[in-house]
Design an enzyme around this catalytic site. Structure first.
Site, PDB file in Angstrom:
ATOM      1  N   HIS A 477       4.810   2.518  -0.439  1.00 61.88           N
ATOM      2  CA  HIS A 477       4.832   1.983   0.923  1.00 61.88           C
ATOM      3  C   HIS A 477       4.635   0.465   0.972  1.00 61.88           C
ATOM      4  O   HIS A 477       3.808  -0.026   1.738  1.00 61.88           O
ATOM      5  CB  HIS A 477       3.734   2.654   1.769  1.00 61.88           C
ATOM      6  CG  HIS A 477       3.867   4.133   1.892  1.00 61.88           C
ATOM      7  ND1 HIS A 477       2.800   4.954   2.191  1.00 61.88           N
ATOM      8  CD2 HIS A 477       4.959   4.947   1.758  1.00 61.88           C
ATOM      9  CE1 HIS A 477       3.213   6.214   2.240  1.00 61.88           C
ATOM     10  NE2 HIS A 477       4.519   6.235   1.968  1.00 61.88           N
ATOM     11  N   PRO A 478       5.381  -0.331   0.197  1.00 60.64           N
ATOM     12  CA  PRO A 478       5.194  -1.784   0.258  1.00 60.64           C
ATOM     13  C   PRO A 478       5.729  -2.374   1.558  1.00 60.64           C
ATOM     14  O   PRO A 478       6.824  -2.026   2.007  1.00 60.64           O
ATOM     15  CB  PRO A 478       5.988  -2.291  -0.959  1.00 60.64           C
ATOM     16  CG  PRO A 478       7.047  -1.255  -1.164  1.00 60.64           C
ATOM     17  CD  PRO A 478       6.419   0.052  -0.792  1.00 60.64           C
TER      18      PRO A 478
END
Length: 539
Positions: A477-478
């Site tokens: 989830h960057p």
């Protein structure tokens, strides 16, 4: 041909924009994707995601720099390099976060991105099958969900018995059952709703770039097209891109706007390659400065994840199910059976004793199989895995260049667990403890074998810290590396226009000021839906 809009990246955001902008038949749109078409059958069979792990043909296959707080390990960051982007290789969990997440964005200067403002765009994108079936109270469910959107959201067709055991164990541990994590409350444990249509993956490409859209005469889609830089006229206005495809170099002009949709890694890299970024970074690689923007690549955030693994004494996990049987059941029985599983079938959101407010601060993803090193390390026997991540980390990383060539991978420094107060590490210990507590419940008695990771159930806090440093990984989830805000230091303004230049926007997860409490695919699609409206309806 000159195009009105050039969209860089056919991921979750790029597919949405290509569809919505080309709805105007007078508007010519070019969509450029570095990866191939989404033809691989494992993309469309949900359980095929396990076989996509490490498949370089559809994956950017990124790695971080050595992480100082994680025993200097280099962590693998898979990102989709294919039509549909990461929505073509992810676990399909449909999660939006909670209203306070978006109200915080607005409080930080992202005007127009509060919950009341973004909910209509979530609903516009969402084709939730429960709405159509009216299986829930209409007034409550329909107020928060859309039923006519292009992104199909469904209940799972097949659920492993271990996933049901996890939900029962969660309730035994004191957590409520929750049938809708995107409903009035997020807290609790339950089954995820998934981005699937009739038992097949509904990626952003499936949802927004179907055959009828691809046939629009004003939309051109090129795959295998790597953009090297954005070009400018008069030193300020974006007027096109240079890209390589089939071994040749091209320059394509844009009349109205260039829109970067490469995600939290590729978008800041492309801005810097094009002369927008920290001046010292650009000078180091001999890139002429178009606009000094010191925070391009900064503010990088990600959910760090710790997995607890347990052997299973009954052969009910997915570890021994043959790939041939899964495919046979899926394709010959009308998309039924384990082939429709998203693998991470169940999960939950809980509030730890360290939570600063009423929001859940831990998220679970339960997998009825042994999952070590993203599934790349196969273990013998049967087992099950519980992922746990801290939802609002305080640590910040950055993306930087290693050269002035677009073909070279950027440097990723996630800087996990680097916050000065050490709060992120304390929260990861809480995550590991919560997982251990759930696995100890009576519901797992018929299945529970010996522990795998960690090897003992009685580790002290100090020993859990060692375990976390040795085993924690990304949960994919960057965000945040092209931060949106109202201040001059933000990379893009609330209309997602890049500061310091004209005719250029960033539309993807990189613009999120902070991580939301959950998976990031649905919010990225929402961002693109609203961005398309902003582009087509300038104030």
């Amino acid at each position: 041909m000159a195009f009105d809009y050039i969209i860089i990246g056919a991921g979750s955001a790029g597919c949405v924009l290509a569809n919505r902008l080309s709805e105007d038949s007078d508007c010519k749109v070019l969509l450029l994707e570095a990866g191939p078409r989404d033809r691989h059958p494992f993309i469309h069979m949900p359980a095929g995601l396990a076989k996509l792990v490490g498949k370089k043909g559809v994956n950017w296959d990124y790695h971080t720099a050595p992480e100082p707080q994680l025993d200097n390990r280099t962590l693998w960051w898979p990102r989709g390099k294919v039509l549909g982007g990461s929505s073509s290789i992810n676990a399909m969990c449909y999660i939006r976060g909670v209203p306070q997440d978006y109200d915080e964005w607005a409080a930080q200067g992202a005007d127009g991105w509060d919950w009341e403002s973004v909910l209509p765009w979530f609903k516009r994108s969402e084709g939730n099958q429960r709405v159509l079936r009216q299986a829930h109270d209409e007034r409550e469910f329909d107020a928060l969900h859309g039923g006519e959107g292009l992104l199909t959201v469904s209940d799972l067709r097949y659920v492993n018995p271990l996933s049901h055991a996890f939900i029962e164990a969660g309730t035994q541990a004191g957590f409520t059952h929750n049938a809708d994590f995107n409903g009035p409350r997020q807290h609790g444990v339950g089954l995820y709703q998934v981005t699937q249509r009739d038992g097949a993956r509904c990626s952003a490409a499936t949802a927004y770039l179907g055959p009828e859209v691809r046939q629009r005469p004003n939309l051109t889609v090129h795959t295998g097209a790597l953009v090297n830089r954005i070009t400018f006229e008069n030193g300020r206005r974006a007027n096109g891109v240079t890209y390589s495809m089939l071994g040749q170099a091209f320059h394509q002009e844009a009349v109205r706007e260039v829109i970067a949709c490469g995600g939290a890694i590729n978008s800041p890299q492309l801005l810097m390659l094009s002369g927008i970024g920290p001046t010292d970074e650009l000078a180091r690689h001999r890139i002429p400065v178009i606009a000094a923007s010191p925070n391009v690549g900064r503010n990088l955030q990600d959910h760090l994840d710790i997995c607890t693994l347990q052997h299973c004494v009954r052969g009910v996990s997915y570890d021994r199910v043959s790939d041939l049987k899964i495919a046979f059941d899926y394709y010959l029985r009308g998309r039924r059976g384990p082939g429709t599983s998203n693998i991470a079938e169940a999960g939950g959101f809980v509030r730890s004793r360290l939570a600063p407010d009423q929001r859940a601060d831990i998220q679970f993803h339960f997998v009825p199989a042994m999952l070590d090193d993203h599934g790349r390390h196969r273990l013998r026997g049967d087992g099950y895995t519980l992922h746990a991540c801290f939802l609002r980390p305080r640590s910040r990383g950055r993306i930087s260049l290693v050269s002035n060539r677009g073909s070279d991978r950027p440097r990723i420094e996630a800087n996990y667990l680097s916050d000065a107060e050490g709060f992120d590490l304390r929260m990861m210990v809480e995550c590991a403890k919560a997982s251990r507590e759930i696995f100890a419940q009576k519901a797992f008695d018929p299945y529970r074998g010996t522990p795998i990771f960690p090897a003992r159930n009685d580790l002290s806090d100090d020993e859990l810290v060692e375990f976390i440093r040795a085993k924690a990984e990304t949960v994919y989830h960057p965000v945040g590396s092209c931060r949106m805000g109202g201040d001059d230091e933000s990379v893009v303004d609330p209309q997602l226009r890049v500061r310091g230049v004209e005719g250029l926007r960033v539309v993807d997860a990189s613009v999120m000021p902070t991580l939301i409490g959950g998976n990031t695919n649905a919010p990225t699609i929402m961002i693109a839906e609203r961005a398309a409206h902003l582009i087509r309806n300038p104030s």
